[in-house]
Design a protein around this motif. Structure first.
Motif, PDB file in Angstrom:
ATOM      1  N   TYR A  27      -1.972   6.312  -5.786  1.00 26.65           N
ATOM      2  CA  TYR A  27      -3.422   6.697  -6.017  1.00 26.65           C
ATOM      3  C   TYR A  27      -3.794   7.781  -6.899  1.00 26.65           C
ATOM      4  CZ  TYR A  27      -4.741   2.520  -3.040  1.00 26.65           C
ATOM      5  OH  TYR A  27      -5.126   1.279  -2.553  1.00 26.65           O
ATOM      6  N   PRO A  34      -0.218   5.281  -0.578  1.00 26.65           N
ATOM      7  CA  PRO A  34      -1.077   6.277  -0.878  1.00 26.65           C
ATOM      8  C   PRO A  34      -0.814   7.359  -1.906  1.00 26.65           C
ATOM      9  CG  PRO A  34      -0.309   6.680   1.450  1.00 26.65           C
ATOM     10  CD  PRO A  34       0.265   5.504   0.894  1.00 26.65           C
ATOM     11  N   ASP A  35       0.446   7.532  -2.121  1.00 29.97           N
ATOM     12  CA  ASP A  35       0.945   8.266  -3.326  1.00 29.97           C
ATOM     13  C   ASP A  35       0.647   7.581  -4.817  1.00 29.97           C
ATOM     14  OD1 ASP A  35       1.722  10.284  -1.550  1.00 29.97           O
ATOM     15  OD2 ASP A  35       3.764   9.633  -1.318  1.00 29.97           O
ATOM     16  N   TYR A  62       0.927  -1.354   0.122  1.00 29.99           N
ATOM     17  CA  TYR A  62      -0.068  -0.022  -0.169  1.00 29.99           C
ATOM     18  C   TYR A  62       0.967   1.230   0.186  1.00 29.99           C
ATOM     19  CZ  TYR A  62      -3.086   3.708   1.492  1.00 29.99           C
ATOM     20  OH  TYR A  62      -3.790   4.781   1.627  1.00 29.99           O
ATOM     21  N   HIS A 121      -7.184   9.592  -7.066  1.00 35.39           N
ATOM     22  CA  HIS A 121      -8.632   9.648  -6.638  1.00 35.39           C
ATOM     23  C   HIS A 121      -9.774  10.533  -7.313  1.00 35.39           C
ATOM     24  CE1 HIS A 121      -7.883   7.182  -3.227  1.00 35.39           C
ATOM     25  NE2 HIS A 121      -6.987   7.773  -3.040  1.00 35.39           N
TER      26      HIS A 121
END
Length: 137
Positions: free
Chosen positions: A121, A118-119, A116, A123
């Motif tokens: 993704y 977050p950078d 995982y 959105h």
């Protein structure tokens, strides 16, 4: 690029005591598995919000029940229905995806090529479209 999203039939070992399917990294799917997660208890008919990934590749399997996956490369879209645990959908990087139309009791398992981050993704769909419009090495 949209054609890179494809259904892959997994090996099936049928047995009166119950069937068995196998997924091996680099053999049945074109990446090494770094993470596994699954969606469950999604209300029937519901959708999961769409997003894209810069580097992550995914392999999605309907472990139980059914759902539809919409894939979008920024130029076109297609819907793939998953309802058999011996088929999975390969999704390469730089692809927007949405999961919808869950049957009651459906379980959606995702095998991922990275941990995982977050950078990784997207959105925002407009940001995703701008990224895929740029030339890539």
């Amino acid at each position: 690029m949209l054609d890179d999203c494809r259904l892959i039939e997994l090996p099936r070992h049928n047995d009166p005591r119950g069937n068995l399917s196998v997924i091996e990294s680099g053999r049945h799917i074109p990446f090494e598995i770094q993470r596994v997660y699954y969606l469950y208890d999604v209300p029937g008919g519901s959708s999961r919000a769409g997003h894209g990934h810069r580097e992550l590749q995914q392999f999605i399997v309907a472990m139980s029940g059914s759902f539809d996956v919409i894939v979008d490369d920024g130029h076109g879209r297609k819907k793939i229905s998953l309802n058999r645990s011996y088929y999975g959908l390969y999704i390469p990087k730089l692809m927007w995806r949405e999961v919808e139309n869950f049957s009651s009791g459906a379980v959606c398992m995702v095998l991922a090529s990275t941990m995982y981050d977050p950078d990784d993704y997207f959105h925002d769909y407009d940001e995703f479209k701008a990224q895929v419009a740029r030339p890539h090495p």
